[in-house]
Design a protein around this motif. Structure first.
Motif, PDB file in Angstrom:
ATOM      1  N   UNK A 279       0.727  -1.279   0.067  1.00 20.50           N
ATOM      2  CA  UNK A 279       0.128  -0.060  -0.057  1.00 20.50           C
ATOM      3  C   UNK A 279       0.891   1.210   0.048  1.00 20.50           C
TER       4      UNK A 279
ATOM      5  N   UNK B 276      -0.665  10.379   0.611  1.00 20.18           N
ATOM      6  CA  UNK B 276      -0.824  11.078   1.730  1.00 20.18           C
ATOM      7  C   UNK B 276       0.248  11.915   2.056  1.00 20.18           C
TER       8      UNK B 276
ATOM      9  N   UNK C 239      -0.626   4.673  -1.442  1.00 20.58           N
ATOM     10  CA  UNK C 239      -1.525   5.266  -0.419  1.00 20.58           C
ATOM     11  C   UNK C 239      -0.663   6.083   0.368  1.00 20.58           C
ATOM     12  N   UNK C 240       0.250   5.443   1.003  1.00 15.86           N
ATOM     13  CA  UNK C 240       1.027   6.381   2.329  1.00 15.86           C
ATOM     14  C   UNK C 240       1.581   7.420   1.447  1.00 15.86           C
ATOM     15  N   UNK C 241       2.143   7.286   0.367  1.00 16.58           N
ATOM     16  CA  UNK C 241       2.948   8.225  -0.367  1.00 16.58           C
ATOM     17  C   UNK C 241       2.183   9.267  -0.750  1.00 16.58           C
TER      18      UNK C 241
END
Lengths: 229, 208
Positions: free
Chosen positions: A136, A143, A139-141
């Motif tokens: 994932x 954000x 997604x983290x990047x």
């Protein structure tokens, strides 16, 4: 598509050669700074290109979070990488110019500090992508990219108040630039944009193929009959 | 929760104390100089101590798959996040409350500006560190070497907040400038990033 890439590469390299000639020979020598000023034709276009790429990264991250479209994620990754490269060029050419002209390598001025902070933020973005182990990561990047972009105006305002003594304006405060210099600056920017496009395209294709290979390998591992190992 | 393991608070307190002592040796300040540098010192000490605490936030949930339980539980992700932030905030605030008298003692600090303004600067500054810190701690949970990842993510983003805290504190201590701008900046930083955290936390929590 595949054939277009080398053609475009040759065209852009030729254009870069031409703009280098324009910047180093044709453009008039600046009165007080002399030839040192010519670095300006590399410094400013790199900065504009870097900021544009970071903007693309921000937009692509938002699109990814909403649509979960892998292409948007790849665009975000690629634009951040190439943006950091151009931002590094800005941070290297800046002190090279500042040393003979201002007499110092670095000053904690608004633009310098904001650019440095921006560079740090996107470097941490790339670090996150590199260190993240989960599937994932996008997604983290994404954000983090949104956090970084939100931070930019705050950085700018805080430093503007913090360091009020602004050294001489970098581009002569706007209207005082020679039109021939402006012309050279703009064609240099066009060439840099072309180069950035080229980098992004190559990097995008590389990333795309890397993901395809990963997918194929994962599929093969699944399809392999259990007894064969 | 945190009180159960005394390790965290003890190590943080000791660490912050060490920062105070080491810096006072390396600078040997008189009263006037210490006013100039204390703002920076205090916040550097608090920042590092806070990172120690923030790294613990989610790590303890990993051990017994508590995080997976949170994921499937019907409780909204944002209330979990706010609870974590509040817990960390209280924790770091207690630490600051304990450390501040030491700083005043060692550096002979006496505010020349309006001292009550230190309270909003402290509260807003701590909130800025904790809200982003909790978010990034959740984010770096899934990365290799996560203890080092948190400061790598948190420090660049926190630069404007840190600048505001340090400059605000220095402005109050020296009494030369008004700290109002810095308080406003900290407040807007807090508002922007609290909203951003709440909007994005759901997707970060679900990211396996």
């Amino acid at each position: 598509m595949k054939r277009a890439f080398p053609i475009l590469a040759v065209l852009i390299l030729a254009f870069l050669g031409y703009t280098a000639y324009e910047a180093l020979v044709v453009a008039p020598t600046e009165q007080t700074m002399g030839n040192v000023q010519r670095i300006f034709y590399y410094h400013v276009p790199s900065a504009w290109t870097a900021f544009l790429l970071f903007l693309i990264n921000f937009v692509a991250s938002i699109v990814y979070l909403i649509r979960r479209n892998p292409a948007a994620d790849m665009i975000a990754l690629v634009s951040a990488e190439v943006g950091v490269v151009f931002c590094t060029v800005v941070l290297v050419t800046g002190p090279l110019w500042a040393r003979p002209v201002w007499g110092i390598w670095w000053t904690w001025d608004v633009r310098l500090t904001s650019t440095l902070v921006l560079w740090l933020i996107y470097l941490s973005y790339l670090m996150l992508r590199r260190f993240s182990t989960s599937g994932q990561t996008p997604v983290l990047a994404a954000a983090l990219a949104i956090f970084g972009a939100l931070d930019v105006p705050l950085v700018y305002f805080s430093i503007r108040i913090f360091r009020t003594q602004h050294p001489q304006p970098v581009i002569g405060g706007g209207g005082s630039i020679d039109p021939r210099m402006l012309h050279v600056l703009l064609i240099n920017w066009a060439a840099f944009l072309g180069l950035a496009t080229l980098f992004c395209w190559a990097r995008y294709r590389l990333e795309y193929m890397r993901r395809e290979i990963e997918e194929t390998q994962a599929l093969e591992a699944l399809l392999e009959p259990r007894g064969s190992r | 929760m945190e009180w159960r393991s005394k390790d965290a608070i003890n190590s943080m307190l000791f660490f912050a104390l060490l920062v105070v002592v080491v810096f006072s040796f390396s600078f040997d300040p008189n009263a006037e100089e210490s006013r100039q540098i204390a703002g920076g010192l205090v916040w550097v000490a608090f920042l590092f101590a806070a990172v120690v605490a923030l790294n613990q936030t989610w790590a303890r949930e990993l051990r017994n798959q508590v995080l997976d339980a949170y994921r499937v539980s019907p409780a909204p992700a944002n209330s979990l996040f706010m609870a974590k932030v509040l817990g960390n905030f209280i924790f770091v605030a207690v630490l600051e409350g304990l450390m501040t008298p030491l700083f005043i003692m060692f550096y002979q600090l006496r505010a020349l500006g309006p001292a009550w303004q230190l309270i909003p600067v402290g509260a807003l500054g701590t909130w800025a560190l904790v809200v982003n810190g909790t978010f990034f701690a959740a984010m770096s949970l899934r990365t290799r070497s996560r203890e080092i990842m948190l400061p790598l993510l948190l420090f660049p983003i926190s630069i404007p907040a840190l600048l505001a805290m340090v400059s605000g504190t220095t402005a109050i201590l020296t009494g030369e400038l008004s700290a109002r701008f810095w308080i406003i900046l900290l407040a807007s930083y807090d508002v922007v990033f609290t909203i951003a955290c709440l909007l994005l936390f759901e997707s970060v929590l679900q990211a396996e």
